[in-house]
Scaffold this active site. Structure first.
Site, PDB file in Angstrom:
ATOM      1  CG  HIS A  57      -2.068  -0.918   1.131  1.00  0.00           C
ATOM      2  ND1 HIS A  57      -3.143  -0.853   1.962  1.00  0.00           N
ATOM      3  CD2 HIS A  57      -2.308  -1.944   0.271  1.00  0.00           C
ATOM      4  CE1 HIS A  57      -4.026  -1.795   1.630  1.00  0.00           C
ATOM      5  NE2 HIS A  57      -3.533  -2.477   0.610  1.00  0.00           N
ATOM      6  CD  GLU A  59      -2.236   4.528   2.709  1.00  0.00           C
ATOM      7  OE1 GLU A  59      -1.830   3.691   1.866  1.00  0.00           O
ATOM      8  OE2 GLU A  59      -3.444   4.732   2.942  1.00  0.00           O
ATOM      9  CB  CYS A  85      -6.720   0.064   4.436  1.00  0.00           C
ATOM     10  SG  CYS A  85      -5.068  -0.561   4.769  1.00  0.00           S
ATOM     11  CB  CYS A  95      -2.435   1.970   5.977  1.00  0.00           C
ATOM     12  SG  CYS A  95      -1.716   1.212   4.501  1.00  0.00           S
TER      13      CYS A  95
HETATM   14 ZN   LIG Z   1      -3.539   0.462   3.368  1.00  0.00          ZN
END
Ligand SMILES: [Zn+2]
Length: 165
Positions: A57, A59, A85, A95
């Protein structure tokens, strides 16, 4: 919130959205961009979806880079084109958990995560943990455009605060 905070937020969200265009497209996950900025206004790390591997992801990629560089993230702001998320399909930590682990105190995002893959509740979880969260749904169209392979024109929009329209 001061005008200068809003102006800074919008500038970094534009940067995050630009970064999201670098993400390899996937049918199973959103294309997201992320920038982490320190208290002096310097960008300390950036990331985008699937930057290092198929599951990464944005982040997470940015946080890992900042950690490798020895940055103290406890005075930084994380800007993401999508709500971080709070849950994910892969077995990795969300995240939200990563943000809380490194102590990032402020998160700014453009578009609330649509419940296409999971009901993520990222903003709610961050706020519950004491993180300051700001969102700018005015950028929604740009984020949807980057994810047009996932989000059709009729995709339901969320109201700020997470309730589905
Ligand atoms: Zn995420």
């Amino acid at each position: 919130m001061t005008l200068s905070t809003e102006a800074r937020d919008r500038a970094w969200l534009r940067e995050a959205i630009l970064l999201s265009h670098a993400a390899p497209r996937s049918k199973r996950a959103f294309s997201v961009g992320c920038a982490i900025v320190d208290s002096e206004g310097r960008c300390v790390a950036t990331g985008y979806s699937r930057e290092n591997d198929d599951l990464a992801h944005a982040e997470e990629a940015a946080i890992e880079k900042a950690q490798r560089a020895g940055v103290d993230l406890r005075a930084c702001t994380l800007y993401s084109s999508l709500e971080p998320c709070g849950a994910r399909l892969s077995p990795r930590r969300s995240c939200v958990v990563r943000i809380l682990e490194v102590g990032i105190p402020q998160v700014v995002y453009a578009y609330a995560e649509p419940s296409l893959f999971v009901e993520a509740h990222g903003e709610r979880l961050l706020r519950a943990a004491g993180v300051e969260v700001r969102s700018y749904p005015e950028f929604a169209d740009e984020v949807v455009a980057v994810n047009s392979h996932l989000l059709g024109a009729t995709e339901e929009r969320k109201r700020p605060g997470g309730e589905r329209v």
